[in-house]
Design an enzyme around this catalytic site. Structure first.
Site, short mmCIF file in Angstrom:
data_model
loop_
_atom_site.label_atom_id
_atom_site.label_comp_id
_atom_site.label_asym_id
_atom_site.label_seq_id
_atom_site.Cartn_x
_atom_site.Cartn_y
_atom_site.Cartn_z
N ARG A 45 0.86 -1.19 0.00
CA ARG A 45 0.00 0.00 0.00
C ARG A 45 0.89 1.23 0.00
O ARG A 45 2.11 1.13 0.11
CB ARG A 45 -1.02 0.00 1.15
CG ARG A 45 -0.63 -0.61 2.46
CD ARG A 45 0.45 0.14 3.20
NE ARG A 45 0.17 1.56 3.32
CZ ARG A 45 1.07 2.46 3.62
NH1 ARG A 45 2.35 2.09 3.82
NH2 ARG A 45 0.79 3.74 3.70
N ASP A 234 -2.18 10.86 -1.99
CA ASP A 234 -2.51 9.83 -2.98
C ASP A 234 -2.81 10.43 -4.33
O ASP A 234 -2.62 9.80 -5.36
CB ASP A 234 -3.70 9.01 -2.50
CG ASP A 234 -3.23 7.97 -1.51
OD1 ASP A 234 -3.02 8.35 -0.34
OD2 ASP A 234 -3.00 6.82 -1.92
O1 MRU Z 1 -4.54 3.08 2.08
P1 MRU Z 1 -3.07 3.35 1.98
O2 MRU Z 1 -2.28 2.80 3.11
O3 MRU Z 1 -2.52 2.93 0.63
O4 MRU Z 1 -2.97 4.93 2.05
C1 MRU Z 1 -1.70 5.51 2.02
C2 MRU Z 1 -1.69 6.98 2.21
O5 MRU Z 1 -2.70 7.59 2.40
C3 MRU Z 1 -0.35 7.64 2.09
O6 MRU Z 1 -0.27 8.76 2.90
C4 MRU Z 1 -0.12 8.06 0.63
O7 MRU Z 1 -0.33 6.98 -0.24
C5 MRU Z 1 1.23 8.61 0.40
S1 MRU Z 1 2.50 7.42 0.59
C6 MRU Z 1 3.98 8.13 0.18
#
Ligand code: MRU
Length: 343
Positions: A45, A234
């Site tokens: 993730r 994201d």
């Molecule tokens: O659901 P996830 O764990 O994939 O969400 C991750 C995040 O929200 C992070 O802050 C984002 O992807 C940036 S990672 C450099």
């Protein structure tokens, strides 16, 4: 630490982030469908790490193609499967589009060479992500003073990228520059990226970290215990609105109320220049069961209705600056991001 995700001859290997910090085990994918499932089920993730994994997944899927006449059909099937995994992370689509461009550029080659080019492209995406994070660290650490207390939400570290991290990359760079920092990590319900992953990463490097529950952030700001906030993203759109883990918006509003700078750190692969503002960013809804239970144990009444959006959008007006590999963007972001993009 071995890399979060890497290519190993004819398989994709990734650390299983669902098991950390209790167990450090690796998932080995020999089929692109396994990569897609690992992304969906969050074995891997974090937006940039998802992008790298998808690029490897596409290269892996294409390795199995044996008939030239099925080339386009197979490519499209793999491409579409990987696109369907998680809707919010811009890096996923960016990486797949880049792999498609490499496919189109090299389709005239023989099958063996074409496959080699796709693996090479995926490896380049991985390498460039680490380089971008180092540069984000270089720019971002200039925003940190010796003795600062930094609040972060979710995990935007080495685990969420091909290495080094974005928000945590900045913190790493500040520490490497000799600054003393105190990190506060929001636990980040329901997947607990802050408690399980950010704390694990920082403790490994002896960077001081204190774990808090998500609702403690306001209390700490009221007590002047937070100098600045840094999170990852994201998807960042043209006007600077930024999607990140659910709860980020709440932290940003609190930061504004308390006069605490709120910084977003992300590579350009996270920036969606085709979207004007945050209202049209697709927000992933995950299985409500994830929030009824903690550590696999159901704590809420089993059938209770539950809502589980995985991300929220922080409007640009709450963001003091966006740190990218090309420099720091300040408001108005439609201008500063475009200027940096052309740099
Ligand atoms: O659901 P996830 O764990 O994939 O969400 C991750 C995040 O929200 C992070 O802050 C984002 O992807 C940036 S990672 C450099």
């Amino acid at each position: 630490m071995r890399p979060t995700v890497h290519w190993d001859k004819d398989k994709v290997v990734m650390i299983d982030q669902r098991k950390l910090p209790q167990e450090e085990v690796y998932v080995e994918c020999r089929d692109y469908r396994e990569v897609a499932e690992a992304i969906e089920k969050m074995a891997i993730r974090g937006a940039p790490a998802i992008g790298v994994a998808a690029a490897f997944g596409l290269a892996l899927g294409m390795l199995r193609v044996e008939k030239r006449e099925r080339l386009d059909q197979e490519f499209d099937q793999i491409y579409q499967r990987l696109r369907r995994t998680r809707p919010t992370a811009r890096n996923l689509f960016w990486a797949l589009e880049r792999m498609k461009a490499a496919f189109d550029r090299n389709r005239h080659l023989g099958l063996v060479q074409l496959k080699e080019r796709l693996v090479k492209e995926a490896l380049a995406i991985e390498k460039e992500d680490v380089e971008a994070n180092r540069k984000i660290g270089f720019w971002g650490e200039q925003l940190i003073k010796d003795g600062d207390s930094i609040l972060t939400h979710c995990n935007a570290g080495a685990l969420a990228t091909a290495g080094y991290g974005t928000a945590l990359g900045i913190i790493r760079a500040a520490v490497e520059a000799g600054k003393r920092v105190q990190v506060y990590a929001d636990e980040t319900r329901p997947f607990l990226q802050g408690a399980r992953l950010t704390c694990w990463e920082l403790e490994k490097e002896h960077i001081p970290v204190v774990l808090i529950i998500d609702s403690t952030a306001g209390y700490l700001m009221q007590k002047n215990m937070i100098s600045l906030v840094i999170t990852g993203a994201d998807r960042i759109v043209q006007n600077g609105d930024s999607a990140n883990k659910i709860g980020t918006y709440t932290v940003a509003v609190l930061a504004k109320e308390h006069g605490v700078p709120f910084y977003v750190a992300a590579p350009f692969s996270t920036v969606d220049f085709t979207t004007h503002d945050g209202s049209s960013i697709p927000i992933e809804e995950r299985d409500p069961q994830e929030i009824r239970e903690v550590g696999g144990k159901c704590l809420a009444p089993p059938g209770v209705k539950a809502l589980n959006p995985a991300f929220d959008v922080t409007p640009a007006r709450y963001i003091s600056a966006i740190v990218t590999e090309k420099g720091i963007a300040r408001p108005p972001y439609h201008r500063s991001l475009e200027r940096l993009r052309l740099k």
